[in-house]
Write a protein that holds these residues in place. Structure first.
Motif, PDB file in Angstrom:
ATOM      1  N   GLN A 337       0.871  -1.353   0.247  1.00  0.00           N
ATOM      2  CA  GLN A 337       0.130  -0.107  -0.014  1.00  0.00           C
ATOM      3  C   GLN A 337       0.778   1.306  -0.032  1.00  0.00           C
ATOM      4  N   SER A 338       2.017   1.076  -0.339  1.00  0.00           N
ATOM      5  CA  SER A 338       2.846   2.363  -0.424  1.00  0.00           C
ATOM      6  C   SER A 338       2.354   3.464  -1.074  1.00  0.00           C
ATOM      7  N   LYS A 339       2.657   4.693  -0.523  1.00  0.00           N
ATOM      8  CA  LYS A 339       2.042   5.931  -1.236  1.00  0.00           C
ATOM      9  C   LYS A 339       2.927   6.849  -1.395  1.00  0.00           C
ATOM     10  N   ALA A 340       2.810   7.760  -2.266  1.00  0.00           N
ATOM     11  CA  ALA A 340       3.575   8.975  -2.466  1.00  0.00           C
ATOM     12  C   ALA A 340       2.623  10.199  -2.337  1.00  0.00           C
ATOM     13  N   TYR A 341       2.913  10.871  -1.093  1.00  0.00           N
ATOM     14  CA  TYR A 341       2.105  11.841  -0.772  1.00  0.00           C
ATOM     15  C   TYR A 341       2.775  13.352  -0.956  1.00  0.00           C
ATOM     16  N   ILE A 342       1.823  14.375  -0.895  1.00  0.00           N
ATOM     17  CA  ILE A 342       1.988  15.664  -0.896  1.00  0.00           C
ATOM     18  C   ILE A 342       1.240  16.141   0.319  1.00  0.00           C
ATOM     19  N   PHE A 343       1.826  16.840   1.137  1.00  0.00           N
ATOM     20  CA  PHE A 343       1.183  17.389   2.481  1.00  0.00           C
ATOM     21  C   PHE A 343       1.486  18.957   1.906  1.00  0.00           C
ATOM     22  N   TYR A 344      -0.103  19.216   1.614  1.00  0.00           N
ATOM     23  CA  TYR A 344      -0.237  20.874   1.198  1.00  0.00           C
ATOM     24  C   TYR A 344      -0.085  21.494   2.395  1.00  0.00           C
ATOM     25  N   GLY A 345       0.683  22.783   2.590  1.00  0.00           N
ATOM     26  CA  GLY A 345       0.858  23.512   3.727  1.00  0.00           C
ATOM     27  C   GLY A 345       0.048  24.928   3.451  1.00  0.00           C
ATOM     28  N   ASP A 346      -0.432  25.369   4.697  1.00  0.00           N
ATOM     29  CA  ASP A 346      -1.099  26.770   4.674  1.00  0.00           C
ATOM     30  C   ASP A 346      -0.241  27.923   5.135  1.00  0.00           C
ATOM     31  N   GLY A 347       1.130  27.646   5.340  1.00  0.00           N
ATOM     32  CA  GLY A 347       1.929  28.606   5.701  1.00  0.00           C
ATOM     33  C   GLY A 347       1.858  28.916   7.044  1.00  0.00           C
ATOM     34  N   LYS A 348       1.117  28.206   7.903  1.00  0.00           N
ATOM     35  CA  LYS A 348       0.876  28.523   9.388  1.00  0.00           C
ATOM     36  C   LYS A 348       1.317  26.954  10.225  1.00  0.00           C
ATOM     37  N   GLY A 349       2.097  25.964   9.383  1.00  0.00           N
ATOM     38  CA  GLY A 349       2.348  24.847  10.164  1.00  0.00           C
ATOM     39  C   GLY A 349       1.237  23.792  10.026  1.00  0.00           C
ATOM     40  N   ASN A 350       0.418  24.072   9.446  1.00  0.00           N
ATOM     41  CA  ASN A 350      -0.770  22.863   9.052  1.00  0.00           C
ATOM     42  C   ASN A 350      -0.525  22.386   7.814  1.00  0.00           C
ATOM     43  N   PHE A 351      -1.027  20.837   7.800  1.00  0.00           N
ATOM     44  CA  PHE A 351      -0.950  20.328   6.480  1.00  0.00           C
ATOM     45  C   PHE A 351      -2.003  19.589   5.831  1.00  0.00           C
ATOM     46  N   THR A 352      -2.470  19.386   4.952  1.00  0.00           N
ATOM     47  CA  THR A 352      -3.436  18.700   4.382  1.00  0.00           C
ATOM     48  C   THR A 352      -3.062  17.751   3.422  1.00  0.00           C
ATOM     49  N   PRO A 353      -3.084  16.313   3.591  1.00  0.00           N
ATOM     50  CA  PRO A 353      -2.381  15.124   2.641  1.00  0.00           C
ATOM     51  C   PRO A 353      -3.098  14.941   1.650  1.00  0.00           C
ATOM     52  N   SER A 354      -2.392  14.576   0.570  1.00  0.00           N
ATOM     53  CA  SER A 354      -3.133  14.186  -0.913  1.00  0.00           C
ATOM     54  C   SER A 354      -2.238  13.099  -1.422  1.00  0.00           C
ATOM     55  N   VAL A 355      -2.619  12.299  -2.158  1.00  0.00           N
ATOM     56  CA  VAL A 355      -1.905  10.960  -2.437  1.00  0.00           C
ATOM     57  C   VAL A 355      -1.417  11.085  -3.990  1.00  0.00           C
ATOM     58  N   VAL A 356      -0.373  11.222  -4.574  1.00  0.00           N
ATOM     59  CA  VAL A 356      -0.195  11.415  -6.104  1.00  0.00           C
ATOM     60  C   VAL A 356      -0.246   9.980  -6.631  1.00  0.00           C
ATOM     61  N   ALA A 357       0.581   8.877  -6.200  1.00  0.00           N
ATOM     62  CA  ALA A 357       0.390   7.395  -6.602  1.00  0.00           C
ATOM     63  C   ALA A 357       0.511   6.429  -5.257  1.00  0.00           C
ATOM     64  N   GLU A 358       0.080   5.268  -5.751  1.00  0.00           N
ATOM     65  CA  GLU A 358      -0.046   4.169  -4.825  1.00  0.00           C
ATOM     66  C   GLU A 358       0.492   3.005  -5.347  1.00  0.00           C
ATOM     67  N   GLY A 359       1.271   2.142  -4.541  1.00  0.00           N
ATOM     68  CA  GLY A 359       1.640   0.700  -4.916  1.00  0.00           C
ATOM     69  C   GLY A 359       2.992   0.947  -5.549  1.00  0.00           C
ATOM     70  N   LEU A 360       3.476   1.799  -5.804  1.00  0.00           N
ATOM     71  CA  LEU A 360       4.972   1.935  -6.702  1.00  0.00           C
ATOM     72  C   LEU A 360       6.080   2.042  -5.670  1.00  0.00           C
ATOM     73  N   ASP A 361       7.008   1.650  -6.006  1.00  0.00           N
ATOM     74  CA  ASP A 361       8.495   1.727  -5.103  1.00  0.00           C
ATOM     75  C   ASP A 361       9.175   2.917  -5.148  1.00  0.00           C
ATOM     76  N   PHE A 362       8.882   4.071  -4.665  1.00  0.00           N
ATOM     77  CA  PHE A 362       9.601   5.510  -4.933  1.00  0.00           C
ATOM     78  C   PHE A 362      10.842   5.426  -4.092  1.00  0.00           C
ATOM     79  N   HIS A 363      12.015   5.697  -4.547  1.00  0.00           N
ATOM     80  CA  HIS A 363      13.155   5.710  -4.039  1.00  0.00           C
ATOM     81  C   HIS A 363      14.075   7.046  -4.700  1.00  0.00           C
TER      82      HIS A 363
END
Length: 403
Positions: A337-363
């Motif tokens: 279930q590997s995931k590539a995440y982007i945690f979108y920042g609001d400039g205040k130290g809070n983050f909203t996660p989003s998944v770019v891709a799943e199941g790949l071997d990112f290295h």
């Protein structure tokens, strides 16, 4: 309730349901969009840079089990082309650096040896004849082996970059300074920045693999931490204050995270210092953002990550706030279930996660604007699951404006 608890609860609540503010176009050698790198099974590093002076960065992929050990990808016309930098097999470790070594205006390539090699090499860019093998030269060929992570920066403000690298079997962090005539130098002068003991270690954050050494250090980033105009080093759960003249002073951020990936940037607007982000690259543990508050680095947990060997900071959605890219490995086929995440920042130290891709071997994935549209894209490859392979994710902008 503390700020850290609020942040963790927020991210946990939206982790599975977050909408992806940016859409992506996926290209892969697995579907014929790019040539396959080689015939090896362990791809160790990936480096992005404009090696061809055309305004469109290419990227270098290395392999340590078979030739061709170093290959270059460039976007020429409407297709991606592959050429060979090094046809011979080499035991290359994770890292890789692009910098102009010989001063001819062309970006050359630097890579370092793994646990079977005590060498570091640089290859001269033969631009404009880039399809021929590049001439290899030596930076280091003595001492201990294993050099996981390298970065280039002008640390002593001499106008030319130095190469910072870990040498794990020497238990040290080094700086290699370019000699006056690197084309004919047998080796570069080395300065030891820091040495660690392998007799004992602090309690590690998360779960580390069995093959990790005692108190082994990894991770590298360069940024001006204290705002004095000199570049400092973030590495091994620490930051090293630049005292000038390649002299550095150790400062702790989180010694429990000596074995980690590292990134740094102004994730909180108006903060006195940039924030530092650590995540375990090989193992399981939290992705933490560290905020400097009145002399103390405060950890804020962002998410739990499995083998997060990919970490970079960029503004992916163009809102003026820096985001965090962190992607997981599928080492030896585990972590399906590997995931590539982007945690979108609001400039205040809070983050909203989003998944770019799943199941790949990112290295060793890298963030770079590949097509010159001002949007950060992602280049990735596996280490050993599904290799040999390369993947590109083109940032199409917000879903309402994608072209």
């Amino acid at each position: 309730m503390t700020r850290t608890c609020v942040m963790t609860l927020l991210i946990t609540a939206v982790l599975c349901s977050a909408q992806q503010p940016v859409s992506w176009k996926h290209l892969s050698s697995a579907t014929g969009d790019l040539p396959v790198p080689n015939h090896g099974t362990e791809q160790t590093s990936l480096t992005v840079a404009d090696f061809g002076h055309d305004g469109h960065p290419g990227f270098v992929v290395t392999e340590r089990t078979a030739p061709d050990s170093v290959v270059l990808y460039r976007h020429i016309g409407s297709s991606w082309t592959r050429s060979v930098i090094e046809p011979e097999p080499l035991h290359i470790e994770a890292g890789g650096v692009a910098m102009d070594v010989d001063g001819d205006g062309n970006l050359d390539y630097i890579a370092a040896g793994d646990f079977k090699s005590n060498e570091i090499w640089w290859w001269r860019n033969p631009y404009p004849h880039m399809d021929q093998p590049w001439q290899r030269h030596t930076i280091k060929h003595s001492g201990a082996a294993k050099h996981h992570d390298q970065v280039a920066a002008d640390l002593d403000q001499c106008g030319k970059p130095e190469v910072v690298f870990w040498n794990q079997d020497a238990h040290s962090l080094f700086i290699a300074k370019m000699p006056p005539d690197p084309l004919h130098a047998d080796a570069w002068p080395l300065t030891e920045v820091y040495r660690y003991s392998t007799d004992s270690q602090p309690e590690q954050l998360g779960k580390s693999p069995d093959w990790k050494g005692i108190n082994e250090h990894e991770g590298l980033a360069v940024i001006d931490v204290d705002g004095d105009g000199k570049l400092d080093i973030v590495a091994g759960g620490r930051w090293f204050r630049n005292l000038g003249g390649l002299k550095f002073e150790e400062n702790l951020i989180d010694p429990r995270y000596s074995f980690s990936r590292a990134a740094a940037g102004k994730l909180i607007h108006g903060s006195a210092r940039p924030q530092v982000v650590f995540v375990v690259g090989d193992g399981e543990g939290p992705l933490n953002m560290y905020e400097w508050v009145k002399g103390t680095w405060i950890a804020h947990k962002i998410a739990d990550i499995h083998f997060g060997h990919n970490l970079q900071i960029a503004d992916f959605d163009g809102d003026g706030n820096l985001d965090i890219f962190c992607a997981e490995q599928r080492l030896d086929g585990a972590n399906p279930q590997s995931k590539a995440y982007i945690f979108y920042g609001d400039g205040k130290g809070n983050f909203t996660p989003s998944v770019v891709a799943e199941g790949l071997d990112f290295h060793e994935a890298k963030v770079v604007d590949l097509n010159g549209d001002g949007r950060p894209d992602i280049v990735s490859k596996p280490y050993n699951y599904g290799s040999p392979r390369v993947d590109i994710f083109i940032n199409q902008g917000s879903k309402g404006t994608a072209q």
